[in-house]
Structure formats: C-alpha cells, structure tokens
Enzyme design. Sequence first.
Site, short mmCIF file in Angstrom:
data_model
loop_
_atom_site.label_atom_id
_atom_site.label_comp_id
_atom_site.label_asym_id
_atom_site.label_seq_id
_atom_site.Cartn_x
_atom_site.Cartn_y
_atom_site.Cartn_z
N TYR A 103 0.73 -1.11 0.11
CA TYR A 103 0.31 0.04 0.02
C TYR A 103 1.03 1.34 0.59
CZ TYR A 103 -2.94 3.43 1.87
OH TYR A 103 -3.60 5.01 1.48
N GLU A 191 -3.43 8.07 -3.53
CA GLU A 191 -2.98 6.63 -3.56
C GLU A 191 -2.63 5.01 -4.59
OE1 GLU A 191 -6.34 4.91 -0.32
OE2 GLU A 191 -6.75 3.76 -1.62
#
Length: 384
Positions: A103, A191
């Site tokens: 992530y 993101e």
Amino acid sequence: MKLLEYQAKELFSKYAIPIQKGIVIETKDGAAEKIRSAGLQFPVVIKAQVQIGGRGKAGGVKFADTVEEAADLCGQMLGMDIRGFTARELLLVEKKEIAKEWYLSIMLDRYTKSPLLIFSPLGGMDIEETARTRADKIAKVPIDPLRGVQDYVISYAMDKTGADKQYQSQLKEMAEKLYKLFFDYYTMLVEINPLAIDENGSLIALDGKVEVDDNALALLPDMSACRDKLQEDPQVVEARRVNFLFIPVEEAGDIGVMSNGSGMLMSCIDLITKKGMQIHAALDLGGGATAERIAEAVRIMLSRPRIKTVFICIFGGITRCDEVARGAVIAMSQNAALGKQLILRMEGTNKDEAAKIVAASELPITVAEGIPNSVEAIYRLHRG
Ligand code: GDP
Ligand code: MN
C-alpha cells in the site's frame, strides 16, 4: 473530485508509474468485438468504475479466462450498483501474477500541515483491518515540501514496517512520481492499493485513487473532461452552474441551511445539530446576491425531497435583506404546492423593508430575530 480508476491510471501513465494494459467498456453491445480487437492477454480482470473503494468485496472486480466469458461478465456488471454508485463503465486489464500486495499513498495532512506518505507492506483489500489491528505494519511519514521524497523517508517507512529492503530504490522512485503527481494536480489524495510486486520483482499499480481539490479545477483543463464522466449530485451540479456552492450534509437530515458566507453557515449547522436535528444540505450564497439569484438558490434547496424546512441566515451588508426577502418570496410562491416551511433571519441593510415584503406575501415564511431564536423556531416546527 474523486477520479475513476481508469482516469487516475491515465495520470499514472503520464508520470511513468507502471500500470496494466487495458481498455474501457461502456456498452454491452459490441463488447466482445472490442475486447477481441484490443489484443489483451488472458486472463483479464474486469473492474467496475465507481468513485468508491472496496469494489473487490462488493463484487465489482471479476476475472475472466476468455473473450466470451469477459463479454458475459461485462453484460452482468454494467449498470451494477456498488454502495450507491452505478457502474457505467468497466475497466478491463490483463491480469497480473502477483507475489505481494503493498500500500502506498500521499495525502494532504491537516494535522502536520504537510503531505503525508503512508506505506504498508500489508496492502490489498484488508488495508483498513491492517490499520486497525497491525499499527506496526503501517508507516506514516510527513514529507517536507522543500525536500521532497528523500531516501530517509522511504528507508524509515520500510524499516518501521519490516518491508523487504531490496525494493527500496523501486519504492522510492514510485513515491517520487506519485509525489510529483500529487503536487502538479493539486490533489488531496493519491493512492495505490494494491501496489503489487509482480513475478519478476517489479512494482506495478494495480489500482489507483486520485482526489483533486475542487478549488483547483480552473487550473486543470484536462480534469474538466473527467468531471463530465462522474456521478455528481444533481443539485451540486445545478448550483455550480449558477455559481453557488451546494453541500450535501446528511442523507437522513430534513433541514436545508443557506447563508452568505461559509463561517456563518457552519455556525448555523452547529447550533441546529446541537439541538438534535439533522441537516440535509447547506448552500453558500456568497455576497451580493440579487432577488433572482436568491430565488434560484431557494428553488435548488426546495427541490430536495427530504428537506422540510429551509433556514436562510443573512448578515446583510453587500447582500441586501430586501433582495433576499423578494427572492425567498418568489421561490416559495412558485413552490407553494410542496408545503415546505422557510425560516428567515436577516440582519442589516433594509431589514425592515424585508420583513414587510415577507408579511405581505402570506406564505409559510417565518421571520426570526437572531440565530438562537431561529433555531428555536426550526425546533418547534420539527418537534411538535
Ligand atoms: P478495490 O477493492 O476497489 O480496491 O479494487 P482493486 O482494484 O484494489 O482490486 C481488489 C483486489 O483484486 C486487489 O486487492 C487484488 O487482490 C485483486 N486484483 C485486482 N487486480 C488484480 C490483478 O491484476 N492480478 C491479481 N492477481 N489480483 C488482482
Ligand atoms: Mn484497491
């Protein structure tokens, strides 16, 4: 403004962030032909394009081994509802074999007043769970805007979370590109989840989220085209066309609040909420609105079926109270059949004249003195 995945990935490509080869499908008809001629390698991943995460868990990410199967799934997935958003488009990409899901994101952090890099070697669909239960596996590092993404930022993030350091230079390069995009596009958030490590040990963005600051849209001509594809609240769009800011607050609320200035708007919302009532939407009128524009704004508010009462709170300097009253009367008389109530609090220029205009109209408009009294008046209407 939250971009769709394929729009975010178009920006990724522009910044040389690796993504999978893919196509966008908008219609069932001709889907098979379009997939065939795209020359993608199978299996493929089919992904519903909606402005909300968690698609994997909601059935919005599927895999297909053949053109026929993919076309079939496209038929099933087009138009599907994912937590209130309709999938009008699908993104079809070549499925990657992956070894790990990481992530990586950069957001504007109001607490540290700087960009904040967030990294975890436990990315993928359970990132929220990781954040809750494995704080040791999440690193949050502020980025000094004058220094940018330095080695120590990445090194710290990887050490803290126990990530494999053989990927450090790749991760740094990825973060640098993402950081550039973050700045160039005035984003609130960029993101990549998952940021996958493929079978050759290369980092690749399997998903993408980009949230652009609405206030910067005038500076980003290429984003206007993106906006046309998004599912926006109809009243937000309608209000924007006439230069008002319409803000949906709580779906379950039944009060609409309008004011000339965001500070007073927020104070009104606070005071009403404190009394246990719920705001459905707010609208900022800005300064100097004419009766016609006020009427337009009230019409927009009244058009929300959930709203029973509209509260207009005006401190009349540039905005004249009589103009506000005239506008309110126009809109309320045109929409009398809806049976909604209006509470009007005005202070300042031509206040007395405004009160006369309202009184003469004989419409369900209550003129109140001061904000606390107005809130009381709203309360009486809503709680018996
Ligand atoms: P989200 O659930 O809305 O965040 O959608 P994602 O695009 O992140 O997809 C959800 C999950 O599907 C990912 O976390 C992966 O586990 C899986 N996935 C998506 N694309 C691929 C792919 O190309 N290869 C593999 N192996 N898994 C994928
Ligand atoms: Mn994702």
